[in-house]
Design a protein around this motif. Structure first.
Motif, mmCIF file in Angstrom:
data_model
loop_
_atom_site.group_PDB
_atom_site.id
_atom_site.type_symbol
_atom_site.label_atom_id
_atom_site.label_comp_id
_atom_site.label_asym_id
_atom_site.label_seq_id
_atom_site.Cartn_x
_atom_site.Cartn_y
_atom_site.Cartn_z
ATOM 1 N N TRP A 59 0.811 -1.227 0.000
ATOM 2 C CA TRP A 59 0.000 0.000 0.000
ATOM 3 C C TRP A 59 0.839 1.268 0.000
ATOM 4 N N LEU A 60 2.121 1.164 0.355
ATOM 5 C CA LEU A 60 2.919 2.389 0.488
ATOM 6 C C LEU A 60 3.989 2.489 -0.596
ATOM 7 N N TRP A 61 4.673 3.648 -0.614
ATOM 8 C CA TRP A 61 5.645 3.926 -1.667
ATOM 9 C C TRP A 61 7.031 3.359 -1.337
ATOM 10 N N GLY A 62 7.384 3.386 -0.064
ATOM 11 C CA GLY A 62 8.737 2.992 0.348
ATOM 12 C C GLY A 62 8.932 1.486 0.381
ATOM 13 N N ALA A 63 9.854 1.031 1.232
ATOM 14 C CA ALA A 63 10.163 -0.400 1.319
ATOM 15 C C ALA A 63 10.717 -0.728 2.697
ATOM 16 N N GLU A 64 10.520 -1.975 3.119
ATOM 17 C CA GLU A 64 11.117 -2.406 4.384
ATOM 18 C C GLU A 64 12.573 -2.797 4.186
ATOM 19 N N MET A 65 12.906 -3.224 2.970
ATOM 20 C CA MET A 65 14.297 -3.586 2.671
ATOM 21 C C MET A 65 14.463 -3.664 1.170
ATOM 22 N N GLY A 66 15.709 -3.585 0.732
ATOM 23 C CA GLY A 66 15.958 -3.660 -0.694
ATOM 24 C C GLY A 66 17.421 -3.437 -0.999
ATOM 25 N N ALA A 67 17.721 -3.394 -2.294
ATOM 26 C CA ALA A 67 19.099 -3.220 -2.758
ATOM 27 C C ALA A 67 19.075 -2.384 -4.027
ATOM 28 N N ASN A 68 20.226 -1.793 -4.357
ATOM 29 C CA ASN A 68 20.308 -1.093 -5.637
ATOM 30 C C ASN A 68 21.392 -1.709 -6.517
ATOM 31 N N ALA A 109 24.704 7.622 13.988
ATOM 32 C CA ALA A 109 25.121 6.544 13.078
ATOM 33 C C ALA A 109 26.428 5.932 13.569
ATOM 34 N N GLN A 110 26.537 4.636 13.373
ATOM 35 C CA GLN A 110 27.746 3.904 13.771
ATOM 36 C C GLN A 110 28.267 3.118 12.576
ATOM 37 N N ARG A 111 29.530 3.317 12.255
ATOM 38 C CA ARG A 111 30.150 2.527 11.174
ATOM 39 C C ARG A 111 30.613 1.202 11.764
ATOM 40 N N PHE A 132 18.016 1.619 11.093
ATOM 41 C CA PHE A 132 18.329 1.094 9.759
ATOM 42 C C PHE A 132 19.673 0.358 9.771
ATOM 43 N N LEU A 133 19.748 -0.693 8.969
ATOM 44 C CA LEU A 133 21.023 -1.336 8.629
ATOM 45 C C LEU A 133 21.347 -0.959 7.197
ATOM 46 N N LEU A 134 22.569 -0.516 6.943
ATOM 47 C CA LEU A 134 23.010 -0.186 5.583
ATOM 48 C C LEU A 134 24.320 -0.917 5.318
ATOM 49 N N ALA A 135 24.464 -1.470 4.120
ATOM 50 C CA ALA A 135 25.707 -2.170 3.782
ATOM 51 C C ALA A 135 25.972 -2.060 2.290
ATOM 52 N N ASP A 136 27.261 -2.087 1.934
ATOM 53 C CA ASP A 136 27.662 -2.242 0.531
ATOM 54 C C ASP A 136 28.845 -3.201 0.507
ATOM 55 N N ARG A 137 29.558 -3.280 -0.599
ATOM 56 C CA ARG A 137 30.663 -4.233 -0.709
ATOM 57 C C ARG A 137 31.799 -3.927 0.274
ATOM 58 N N ALA A 138 31.926 -2.656 0.667
ATOM 59 C CA ALA A 138 33.102 -2.236 1.429
ATOM 60 C C ALA A 138 32.836 -1.980 2.906
ATOM 61 N N GLU A 139 31.628 -1.514 3.256
ATOM 62 C CA GLU A 139 31.408 -1.163 4.659
ATOM 63 C C GLU A 139 29.935 -1.277 5.040
ATOM 64 N N ALA A 140 29.694 -1.210 6.352
ATOM 65 C CA ALA A 140 28.319 -1.296 6.864
ATOM 66 C C ALA A 140 28.106 -0.230 7.928
ATOM 67 N N GLY A 167 17.765 -1.848 5.196
ATOM 68 C CA GLY A 167 16.552 -2.388 5.807
ATOM 69 C C GLY A 167 16.225 -1.586 7.055
ATOM 70 N N ASN A 168 14.968 -1.617 7.484
ATOM 71 C CA ASN A 168 14.600 -0.810 8.659
ATOM 72 C C ASN A 168 13.835 -1.611 9.701
ATOM 73 N N GLU A 169 13.804 -1.069 10.920
ATOM 74 C CA GLU A 169 13.022 -1.591 12.041
ATOM 75 C C GLU A 169 12.359 -0.420 12.736
ATOM 76 N N GLY A 170 11.170 -0.633 13.297
ATOM 77 C CA GLY A 170 10.503 0.405 14.071
ATOM 78 C C GLY A 170 11.053 0.479 15.483
ATOM 79 N N VAL A 171 11.149 1.712 16.040
ATOM 80 C CA VAL A 171 11.541 1.906 17.448
ATOM 81 C C VAL A 171 10.677 3.004 18.071
ATOM 82 N N TRP A 172 10.607 2.985 19.392
ATOM 83 C CA TRP A 172 9.921 4.050 20.134
ATOM 84 C C TRP A 172 10.942 4.688 21.064
ATOM 85 N N THR A 173 11.012 6.013 21.054
ATOM 86 C CA THR A 173 12.057 6.727 21.784
ATOM 87 C C THR A 173 11.440 7.816 22.654
ATOM 88 N N ARG A 174 12.293 8.586 23.319
ATOM 89 C CA ARG A 174 11.801 9.690 24.155
ATOM 90 C C ARG A 174 11.193 10.819 23.320
#
Length: 367
Positions: free
Chosen positions: A23-32, A124-126, A104-112, A39-46
C-alpha cells in the motif's frame, strides 16, 4: 511523491529491487544496482512520534537506495531528508494510526552502518568488521561515528543528559519504561547477537537464512495477528568483478518460504507474480485514509497461503512440499555459489530471467 508527502526530485536515480508493503511507496528492505542494501526496524524513543504525515522510515529506505551509490552516501541522503522533512504518519494500513521512529542497517561491498533515529535526530555507527544486528530498540551506545548537529544539545535541553561523561545515544534517547512490545525486542536482539557470534568468521547466506527462520528466539514471528512479512539475504562480494546476489522470499514466514536469487543485469525480466495489484480508488491514497480494505496479495502470496493451509491440514503432504521447496532453494544457492566462486559463467539472459524462473518453479509446486 512518497507515501504521504512530495519531495524534490533527484536528477538521477539508481535501479532498485524492493520488498515492501503493497500500500505504500517505500520499502522495508531492498538493494540497488551498486550493491547497496538497506533495511529498517521500528523503534519508540523519548521523542514523541508524529501522527502528522511526513516521510515514513520505509520511504527513507527507498530514497537511500535510489539516491545513494554507496552505503555512506545512502546514509547521507537519508539523514538530510529526515532533518528536512521529518518522519511521521501511520505505518499500517488500518484506520487507527500505528506510528514509530526507525533504525536502519546499511551495507555495501566495502562497509556497513547502523543508523538510528528519534524524530528528526539521529546517530550513526560505522561497523568496520564482524557482525551487527538490530531489533526494534536503540542499540548505538557510545560508539557514534556521525550524529545530528543538535543531538547533544537536544538531550541536555530536555534534561535527559547532564552533559557530563560519555554520551550514549541508546541510554539517553530510549524510553525509561518501554512499551510491552519492546520487551520481546530485547530478547530478539540478544538472540540475534548470540546466533551471529556462534557463526563468527564463517557466516554464509545459508547461516543468515537459518537465523531468519529461528522461531525459538522470536526472530521469525508467526503469531496471531502478526507474521514475519518478507525476508532478504544479500551476498556482497568485495571483488567488484563479481555480482551481488540478493535472495528474497516475497512471501511471509521464512521458515515456510523459499529464498530466491536476484541479480542486477540489463533487461531483468519483470516478475508480475510477485507484484501486488493496484487500485484506481485506493483507500490508502484517499483522505481520510484506510476507510475500507482491499486485497493486495500477489499471485505467489495467494498460492503460498493456500499451500500453508494444506501444510497445517495434512502434515505428511505438507512436510513433502516443504522438502521440495527446500530442494528448490538449495539449487538456487548452489548455482549462486558457483557463480560467486567463478566456476560457472551464466549468460546475461539467464541472469535476467533468474528470479522470474525461480518464482515460476515455486508456483508450479503449489498447484
Amino acid at each position: 511523491q512518497c507515501t504521504y508527502v512530495e519531495i524534490e526530485q533527484a536528477e538521477r536515480t539508481h535501479a532498485v529491487v524492493l520488498s515492501r508493503p503493497a500500500w505504500l511507496w517505500g520499502a522495508e528492505m531492498g538493494a540497488n544496482e551498486h550493491g547497496v542494501c538497506v533495511g529498517n526496524e521500528g523503534v519508540w524513543t523519548r521523542e514523541p512520534v508524529g501522527e502528522d504525515e511526513a516521510l515514513l522510515g520505509m520511504d527513507l529506505v527507498r530514497l537511500g537506495l535510489e539516491r545513494g551509490g554507496s552505503a555512506r552516501e545512502a546514509l547521507e541522503v537519508m539523514v538530510a531528508l529526515l532533518e528536512r522533512y521529518g518522519q511521521g504518519g501511520s505505518c499500517k494500513e488500518e484506520p487507527v494510526p500505528f506510528v514509530y521512529h526507525n533504525t536502519f542497517l546499511l551495507a555495501d561491498r566495502a562497509e556497513a552502518w547502523v543508523l538510528e533515529t528519534a524524530g528528526r535526530y539521529w546517530a550513526a555507527q560505522r561497523i568496520p568488521e564482524g557482525s551487527r544486528n538490530i531489533s526494534n530498540q536503540l542499540s548505538i551506545g557510545r560508539e557514534i561515528t556521525a550524529e545530528h548537529a543538535g543531538l547533544r544539545q537536544r538531550a541536555r535541553s530536555q534534561g535527559w543528559w547532564s552533559g557530563d561523561g560519555d554520551f550514549s545515544f541508546a541510554e539517553v534517547f530510549s524510553l525509561p519504561h518501554q512499551p510491552p512490545r519492546m520487551e520481546a525486542a530485547k530478547a530478539r536482539y540478544r538472540a540475534g547477537k548470540d546466533l551471529l557470534r556462534r557463526h563468527a568468521g564463517h557466516i554464509t547466506a545459508e547461516t543468515l537464512m537459518g537465523i531468519l527462520r529461528d522461531k525459538g528466539s522470536g526472530i521469525c514471528v508467526d503469531s496471531e495477528g502478526f507474521r514475519t512479512a518478507g525476508s532478504m539475504v544479500s551476498v556482497l562480494p568485495r571483488d567488484p568483478a563479481l555480482p551481488c546476489v540478493h535472495f528474497f522470499t516475497a512471501t511471509p514466514d521464512p521458515s515456510r518460504s523459499v529464498f530466491k536469487p536476484f541479480v542486477f543485469v540489463a533487461g531483468v525480466k519483470p516478475t508480475p507474480q510477485v507484484t501486488s495489484p493496484t487500485f484506481r480508488d485506493d483507500p490508502a491514497k484517499r483522505v481520510p485514509r484506510f476507510q475500507s480494505a482491499v486485497d493486495r496479495r500477489h499471485e505467489l502470496y495467494r498460492r503460498h497461503q493456500a499451500a500453508l493451509e494444506l501444510m497445517e491440514r495434512d502434515q505428511e503432504r505438507g512436510q513433502k512440499l516443504l522438502e521440495t521447496l527446500r530442494n528448490l532453494e538449495q539449487q538456487g544457492l548452489e548455482g549462486m555459489n558457483a557463480l560467486l566462486e567463478g566456476t560457472v559463467t551464466p549468460c546475461p539472459e539467464e541472469l535476467a530471467d533468474l528470479f522470474f524462473d525461480c518464482v515460476e518453479a515455486e508456483m508450479k509446486f503449489y498447484t
